[in-house]
Structure formats: structure tokens, C-alpha cells
Design a protein around this motif. Structure first.
Motif, PDB file in Angstrom:
ATOM      1  N   LYS A 161       0.827  -1.200   0.000  1.00  0.00           N
ATOM      2  CA  LYS A 161       0.000   0.000   0.000  1.00  0.00           C
ATOM      3  C   LYS A 161       0.867   1.259   0.000  1.00  0.00           C
ATOM      4  N   LYS A 162       1.956   1.219   0.746  1.00  0.00           N
ATOM      5  CA  LYS A 162       2.860   2.367   0.806  1.00  0.00           C
ATOM      6  C   LYS A 162       3.495   2.616  -0.561  1.00  0.00           C
ATOM      7  N   GLU A 163       3.918   1.551  -1.228  1.00  0.00           N
ATOM      8  CA  GLU A 163       4.507   1.690  -2.558  1.00  0.00           C
ATOM      9  C   GLU A 163       3.488   2.231  -3.560  1.00  0.00           C
ATOM     10  N   LEU A 164       2.247   1.762  -3.491  1.00  0.00           N
ATOM     11  CA  LEU A 164       1.203   2.262  -4.391  1.00  0.00           C
ATOM     12  C   LEU A 164       0.940   3.742  -4.165  1.00  0.00           C
ATOM     13  N   GLU A 165       0.916   4.165  -2.912  1.00  0.00           N
ATOM     14  CA  GLU A 165       0.699   5.579  -2.610  1.00  0.00           C
ATOM     15  C   GLU A 165       1.851   6.429  -3.130  1.00  0.00           C
ATOM     16  N   GLU A 166       3.073   5.923  -3.016  1.00  0.00           N
ATOM     17  CA  GLU A 166       4.218   6.660  -3.528  1.00  0.00           C
ATOM     18  C   GLU A 166       4.166   6.777  -5.056  1.00  0.00           C
ATOM     19  N   LYS A 167       3.765   5.706  -5.725  1.00  0.00           N
ATOM     20  CA  LYS A 167       3.646   5.730  -7.171  1.00  0.00           C
ATOM     21  C   LYS A 167       2.565   6.718  -7.604  1.00  0.00           C
TER      22      LYS A 167
END
Length: 173
Positions: A161-167
């Protein structure tokens, strides 16, 4: 799916906390009985007592980690769960001679203490307490194994989820 895993983990952690509190009480009573009879306290009581006290602290931290803490702290909670699993597994192995209650060394010593204490007493209570000790130790072993696995999945999901938010953040910038 992540919310379901978190809810399941949270419920398991509550059971871990309640069972650890019960185990501390039962084990403290048994240790007191051994001191009262003037007998050395066996390892099969000391090891679960130590891990049950630790489980209260670890489970308190882990309950918070399910919903409120970061990826790294969730991994730390999973490591603590793995440690508690190993401790309860060692406790279950030490208690292996007490699985069949009528030939249980703990029950026998607590119900028929050596020395001038008179006739046997508290046979029914001690039989029930040894059964409770063995049962809850095995249950705690299973619960800590399950929460270790679930904590790793939750940490992995949190990282995704953190990676998706960063993307998404880079895509809008």
C-alpha cells in the motif's frame, strides 16, 4: 482482505493476552505450591511462566502494531511472535509427560506431596490445573505461530500500500 486479516490477528492477539494472564495465575499458584511443600520448582513450570509474562508485554505491543504501526514495527511484532512461538513450543515439549493426566508427574507431586503434610489434598483441583496448563500452552503455541504468519502478511500488505501511494504521488506530480 487486509482488513479481515487485521481483524483476525487482533482477535487472536486478544486471546493470546487472556490466555497468558490465565497461565501466569495458574503457574504462580503451582510454583507457590512447590515452595510450600519445600520442593524445587521444575523447569516445566518456570519456562512457561517466563514466556507467559513476556507474552503479556509482547501481545500488548503487538495489538497496537496491527492497526497503528509502520511496516518495520509490524516486522518487529512478527519477530516477537516468532520468539514467543519458540518459547511456548519449548514449554509444550517440557510438559510432554503431563499430556496423559493420570500419569502426570506434576499432578502426582502437587496432589501427593512428600513429607508430613498429611493425606492427599486438592487432587481434583490440581488435575484440572495441570490440564489447563497443558491445554493453554499448546493453544498459545498454535496462536503465536498463526499470528507470526499473519503479521508477516499484514506487513507485506502495508508495504504494498505504501509503494502504491508513492507511485500515485509521483504520477500526479
Amino acid at each position: 482482505m487486509a482488513k479481515g486479516m487485521k481483524a483476525c490477528t487482533w482477535i487472536m492477539r486478544l486471546f493470546q493476552l487472556f490466555f497468558a494472564i490465565i497461565l501466569v495465575g495458574v503457574l504462580s499458584y503451582m510454583i507457590h505450591q512447590f515452595h510450600r511443600y519445600g520442593l524445587p520448582v521444575p523447569r516445566e513450570l518456570i519456562v512457561p511462566e517466563v514466556f507467559s509474562v513476556l507474552a503479556i508485554v509482547v501481545t500488548g505491543f503487538s495489538i497496537l502494531s496491527v492497526f497503528f504501526l509502520s511496516y518495520t514495527l509490524q516486522l518487529v511484532a512478527a519477530l516477537f511472535d516468532l520468539t514467543m512461538f519458540a518459547g511456548y513450543l519449548a514449554s509444550a515439549i517440557l510438559l510432554r509427560h503431563n499430556y496423559r493426566i493420570w500419569i502426570s508427574p506434576l499432578r502426582t507431586i502437587l496432589s501427593y506431596p512428600p513429607g508430613p503434610l498429611g493425606p492427599p489434598h486438592h487432587i481434583a483441583r490440581n488435575t484440572g490445573l495441570v490440564r489447563l496448563l497443558v491445554g493453554l500452552t499448546v493453544i498459545q503455541t498454535v496462536l503465536f505461530l498463526n499470528t507470526t504468519i499473519l503479521s508477516l502478511f499484514i506487513a507485506k500488505d502495508t508495504e504494498k500500500k505504501k509503494e502504491l501511494e508513492e507511485k500515485r504521488g509521483h504520477a500526479t506530480a
